[in-house]
Design a protein around this motif. Sequence first.
Motif, PDB file in Angstrom:
ATOM      1  N   SER A   3       0.839  -1.199   0.000  1.00 52.83           N
ATOM      2  CA  SER A   3       0.000   0.000   0.000  1.00 52.83           C
ATOM      3  C   SER A   3       0.870   1.244   0.000  1.00 52.83           C
ATOM      4  O   SER A   3       2.032   1.213   0.378  1.00 52.83           O
ATOM      5  N   LYS A   6       1.807   6.817   3.916  1.00 50.66           N
ATOM      6  CA  LYS A   6       1.696   8.248   4.232  1.00 50.66           C
ATOM      7  C   LYS A   6       2.642   8.530   5.394  1.00 50.66           C
ATOM      8  O   LYS A   6       2.697   7.737   6.345  1.00 50.66           O
ATOM      9  N   GLN A  17       2.110   5.504   7.829  1.00 54.81           N
ATOM     10  CA  GLN A  17       0.833   4.795   7.875  1.00 54.81           C
ATOM     11  C   GLN A  17       0.523   4.131   6.535  1.00 54.81           C
ATOM     12  O   GLN A  17       0.774   4.697   5.469  1.00 54.81           O
ATOM     13  N   GLY A  18       0.047   2.896   6.594  1.00 55.87           N
ATOM     14  CA  GLY A  18      -0.300   2.168   5.369  1.00 55.87           C
ATOM     15  C   GLY A  18      -1.425   1.189   5.644  1.00 55.87           C
ATOM     16  O   GLY A  18      -2.052   1.232   6.711  1.00 55.87           O
ATOM     17  N   TYR A  19      -1.675   0.287   4.688  1.00 58.32           N
ATOM     18  CA  TYR A  19      -2.781  -0.673   4.828  1.00 58.32           C
ATOM     19  C   TYR A  19      -2.293  -2.100   4.602  1.00 58.32           C
ATOM     20  O   TYR A  19      -1.429  -2.343   3.760  1.00 58.32           O
ATOM     21  N   TYR A  21      -3.180  -5.760   3.208  1.00 60.81           N
ATOM     22  CA  TYR A  21      -4.121  -6.354   2.256  1.00 60.81           C
ATOM     23  C   TYR A  21      -4.254  -7.858   2.459  1.00 60.81           C
ATOM     24  O   TYR A  21      -5.043  -8.504   1.787  1.00 60.81           O
ATOM     25  N   ASN A  30     -11.590  -5.365   2.998  1.00 63.53           N
ATOM     26  CA  ASN A  30     -11.425  -4.031   3.575  1.00 63.53           C
ATOM     27  C   ASN A  30     -10.037  -3.963   4.218  1.00 63.53           C
ATOM     28  O   ASN A  30      -9.846  -4.504   5.309  1.00 63.53           O
ATOM     29  N   LYS A  33      -5.765  -0.730   8.507  1.00 64.34           N
ATOM     30  CA  LYS A  33      -4.774   0.341   8.694  1.00 64.34           C
ATOM     31  C   LYS A  33      -3.690  -0.091   9.681  1.00 64.34           C
ATOM     32  O   LYS A  33      -4.007  -0.737  10.691  1.00 64.34           O
ATOM     33  N   TYR A  34      -2.437   0.222   9.376  1.00 61.81           N
ATOM     34  CA  TYR A  34      -1.360   0.018  10.355  1.00 61.81           C
ATOM     35  C   TYR A  34      -0.511   1.286  10.403  1.00 61.81           C
ATOM     36  O   TYR A  34      -0.592   2.126   9.497  1.00 61.81           O
ATOM     37  N   HIS A  35       0.266   1.400  11.461  1.00 64.26           N
ATOM     38  CA  HIS A  35       1.237   2.501  11.485  1.00 64.26           C
ATOM     39  C   HIS A  35       2.565   2.033  12.071  1.00 64.26           C
ATOM     40  O   HIS A  35       2.604   1.049  12.812  1.00 64.26           O
ATOM     41  N   VAL A  90      -1.196  -2.476  14.628  1.00 65.03           N
ATOM     42  CA  VAL A  90      -2.579  -2.398  14.157  1.00 65.03           C
ATOM     43  C   VAL A  90      -3.350  -1.939  15.391  1.00 65.03           C
ATOM     44  O   VAL A  90      -3.427  -2.684  16.377  1.00 65.03           O
TER      45      VAL A  90
END
Length: 286
Positions: A3, A6, A17-19, A21, A30, A33-35, A90
């Motif tokens: 992903s 940011k 921060q990303g996602y 999958y 869906n 989100k993780y950071h 997460v």
Amino acid sequence: MVSEIKKYVINGKDVWQGYLYKVNNEKQRNPIKYHIRPLTPDDAEQMGKLSENIYKHLKNGEECFIHKHSQEYFHEVFNNTQINYIGVFVGNHLIGMSYIRVCETKEELQEELPNSEYNFFETERNNGKNKIASMGGDSVLPNYRGNALNTIMINYRIEQAQKLGCTDCTSIVDRKNRWNMGPYFACRFNLFSTAIDPSDGGKISLLHKPIEKDSVLSCFKPRVSIPFERLELIDYMISKGFVGVEFNRENGEVLFAHTQYYRQAQRMMVQNYKQLQIKQRMTKAL
Ligand SMILES: CC(C)(COP(=O)(O)OP(=O)(O)OC[C@H]1O[C@@H](n2cnc3c(N)ncnc32)[C@H](O)[C@@H]1OP(=O)(O)O)[C@@H](O)C(=O)NCCC(=O)NCCS
């Protein structure tokens, strides 16, 4: 799928921060989100649990040199100002972590990059201002693997290293661990040498990336692919001035390309390779 990341600065700390999958090997309709952020002593309990979890799930072929540590160890580790841990979360749940240790002497780096023949503290390099960020402890909980989280943690650590004034990044990967080669090659590290880890006799690959230089490869030289388990052949290629630059997961081959950059390390590898050949001939003759 990786992903988009940011990047934020929150209370003076870099937060990415990303996602996700894929969780539990299942694609997520869906994304989650993780950071990523620097870890603190408040995270020590979760770090101990993560370390235990990683060890509990190690399978054959997942050999790794990282050690299992308790939460007490992780509390203590924050007293060492050279070591900077980062974590992937997460929500409030720690799902991955790793560190960089900033080494300013040969002895410090030796603890992180054991038996490396190449002298990263040679005065001609970087006008004598050498500061090496050694990466280690790379771990992602099994359920969250397959989201390139270590590649992202390596990139985060390279940026951290740069901000700390480091000139180079290094790391080691167990030679049987095929899962951590891709992430380092994806971040343009070079497999420039191999060694034996004196702590457990394990065979390790030594990896390096100069922070400022994008590539250390020679032009117009051939590329050669070698199965990652052909350890002697790989040592031979390194002794001839080649470095590993890519890993093909489909066929398990490492791609080697030529460089002049690590000449000193290569001279030592040639000597070691010759000594090994002499030893083998003598054993045969007896
Ligand atoms: C090394 C490690 C951090 C990589 O995790 P990661 O960043 O999630 O891995 P990637 O996203 O790059 O994985 C790419 C693929 O390999 C698979 N993979 C990664 N690590 C794997 C492992 N240990 N066992 C089996 N498959 C693995 C992923 O599922 C993914 O498969 P896919 O492409 O079919 O989705 C993780 O394997 C780990 O924590 N291992 C245990 C500790 C360790 O060995 N540390 C390194 C010390 S050298």
